[in-house]
Design a protein around this motif. Structure first.
Motif, short mmCIF file in Angstrom:
data_model
loop_
_atom_site.label_atom_id
_atom_site.label_comp_id
_atom_site.label_asym_id
_atom_site.label_seq_id
_atom_site.Cartn_x
_atom_site.Cartn_y
_atom_site.Cartn_z
N PHE A 155 -4.19 3.03 0.74
CA PHE A 155 -4.31 4.48 0.64
C PHE A 155 -3.97 4.96 -0.77
N VAL A 156 -2.89 4.43 -1.32
CA VAL A 156 -2.49 4.83 -2.67
C VAL A 156 -3.52 4.34 -3.70
N ARG A 158 5.57 2.67 -5.37
CA ARG A 158 5.22 1.62 -4.41
C ARG A 158 6.47 0.90 -3.91
N LEU A 159 7.47 0.77 -4.77
CA LEU A 159 8.72 0.17 -4.33
C LEU A 159 9.38 1.05 -3.27
N TRP A 160 9.43 2.37 -3.51
CA TRP A 160 9.99 3.29 -2.50
C TRP A 160 9.21 3.22 -1.21
N LEU A 194 -6.40 6.81 -3.61
CA LEU A 194 -6.10 8.09 -4.25
C LEU A 194 -6.00 7.95 -5.77
N GLU A 195 -5.44 6.85 -6.24
CA GLU A 195 -5.35 6.65 -7.69
C GLU A 195 -6.74 6.52 -8.30
N GLU A 196 -7.66 5.89 -7.56
CA GLU A 196 -9.03 5.73 -8.07
C GLU A 196 -9.85 7.00 -7.91
N HIS A 197 -9.47 7.87 -6.97
CA HIS A 197 -10.22 9.10 -6.71
C HIS A 197 -9.24 10.29 -6.69
N PRO A 198 -8.62 10.60 -7.82
CA PRO A 198 -7.59 11.65 -7.82
C PRO A 198 -8.11 13.02 -7.43
N HIS A 199 -9.43 13.25 -7.58
CA HIS A 199 -9.97 14.55 -7.16
C HIS A 199 -9.76 14.77 -5.67
N THR A 200 -9.63 13.68 -4.89
CA THR A 200 -9.35 13.82 -3.46
C THR A 200 -8.03 14.55 -3.24
N THR A 201 -7.01 14.13 -3.98
CA THR A 201 -5.71 14.79 -3.87
C THR A 201 -5.81 16.26 -4.22
N SER A 255 4.52 12.43 6.30
CA SER A 255 5.42 12.23 5.16
C SER A 255 4.83 11.29 4.13
N LEU A 256 4.21 10.20 4.59
CA LEU A 256 3.61 9.25 3.66
C LEU A 256 2.40 9.86 2.96
N VAL A 257 1.60 10.62 3.70
CA VAL A 257 0.43 11.24 3.08
C VAL A 257 0.85 12.22 1.99
N TRP A 258 1.82 13.07 2.29
CA TRP A 258 2.29 14.03 1.30
C TRP A 258 2.92 13.31 0.11
N ALA A 259 3.69 12.25 0.39
CA ALA A 259 4.31 11.51 -0.72
C ALA A 259 3.25 10.88 -1.61
N ALA A 260 2.19 10.35 -1.02
CA ALA A 260 1.14 9.72 -1.82
C ALA A 260 0.42 10.75 -2.67
N HIS A 261 0.14 11.92 -2.11
CA HIS A 261 -0.49 12.97 -2.91
C HIS A 261 0.45 13.45 -4.02
N GLY A 262 1.74 13.52 -3.73
CA GLY A 262 2.70 13.87 -4.76
C GLY A 262 2.73 12.84 -5.87
N HIS A 263 2.59 11.58 -5.50
CA HIS A 263 2.55 10.51 -6.50
C HIS A 263 1.36 10.67 -7.43
#
Length: 233
Positions: free
Chosen positions: A123-124, A214-216, A127-134, A186-194
């Protein structure tokens, strides 16, 4: 005789009528519809729908607004199609990982933890490859009550599959989980925050942000679903 100030027709680029294929499309390039969606997604992500006139999207594609209307009769239809497009790409990337999670859920323990880590990493990565999604989703969430149907159509179905897998594992007694919807949210929001943090970070700090997030994320998942996490809270 008065000399015309107009450019000779032979020197002017031919103007395409609504629905007429572009030359690049005829040669196997992206369709006009796909180009509209690409440009609209970027502009909606950057400005939101209210700040994005259709003429700006048409100008970036190189067509007029009437040609854009041939593909999307209203801005609302185009906005919805942008979410549908990013959702389709997300589902394509994550569907095998979600299937792996469903298979691992009954066993619990390390197989489940490994499947969760793989899904979270996937998932991360997406999102990193498609930041416009976030940024498309963040713009939508600025008004929680408006366009809620987009969540129901393009976010909740996929997240719901993950929630059901976790709930089935809990019912089988292989993990401790009473609120899978909170965990997934929580994970979805955290990933978008990342992804937002990456966009704001200086280039020299981005690798550290990737490593630390990713460590967190792995520690979070292992704390909830790692081997031996079956006790009732």
């Amino acid at each position: 005789m008065r000399k015309s100030s107009e450019t000779p027709s032979a020197a002017r680029p031919a103007r395409r009528g609504p629905g007429r294929p572009r030359r690049a499309e005829r040669d196997g390039g992206p369709s006009t519809r796909e180009l509209i969606l690409r440009e609209a997604t970027e502009l909606f992500a950057a400005r939101g729908p209210e700040g994005t006139p259709l003429r700006d999207i048409a100008a970036r594609v190189g067509i007029d607004v009437s040609s854009l209307h041939h593909h999307f009769p209203a801005k609302e239809a185009l906005y919805d199609a942008c979410f549908e497009r990013v959702h389709a790409a997300e589902r394509e990337a994550l569907a095998p990982l979600v299937a792996g999670l469903r298979e691992a859920a009954p066993a619990g323990g390390e197989p489940l933890a490994a499947a969760l880590r793989a899904l979270a990493d996937g998932f991360v990565d997406f999102l990193e490859e498609h930041p416009h999604t976030t940024f498309l989703w963040l713009r939508r969430w600025l008004d929680p009550t408006r366009d809620a149907g987009l969540d129901e159509a393009y976010a909740l179905p996929l997240y719901g599959e993950v929630e059901r897998a976790l709930l089935e594992a809990a019912q089988a007694g292989t993990v401790r989980e009473t609120t899978p919807h909170v965990t997934v949210r929580s994970l979805v929001w955290a990933a978008h925050g990342h992804v937002t943090a990456l966009a704001a970070a200086a280039p020299a700090d981005r690798e550290r942000e990737r490593y630390e997030f990713r460590l967190w994320m792995r520690r979070f998942l292992d704390a909830l679903y790692g081997p031996g996490r079956t006790e009732t809270p």
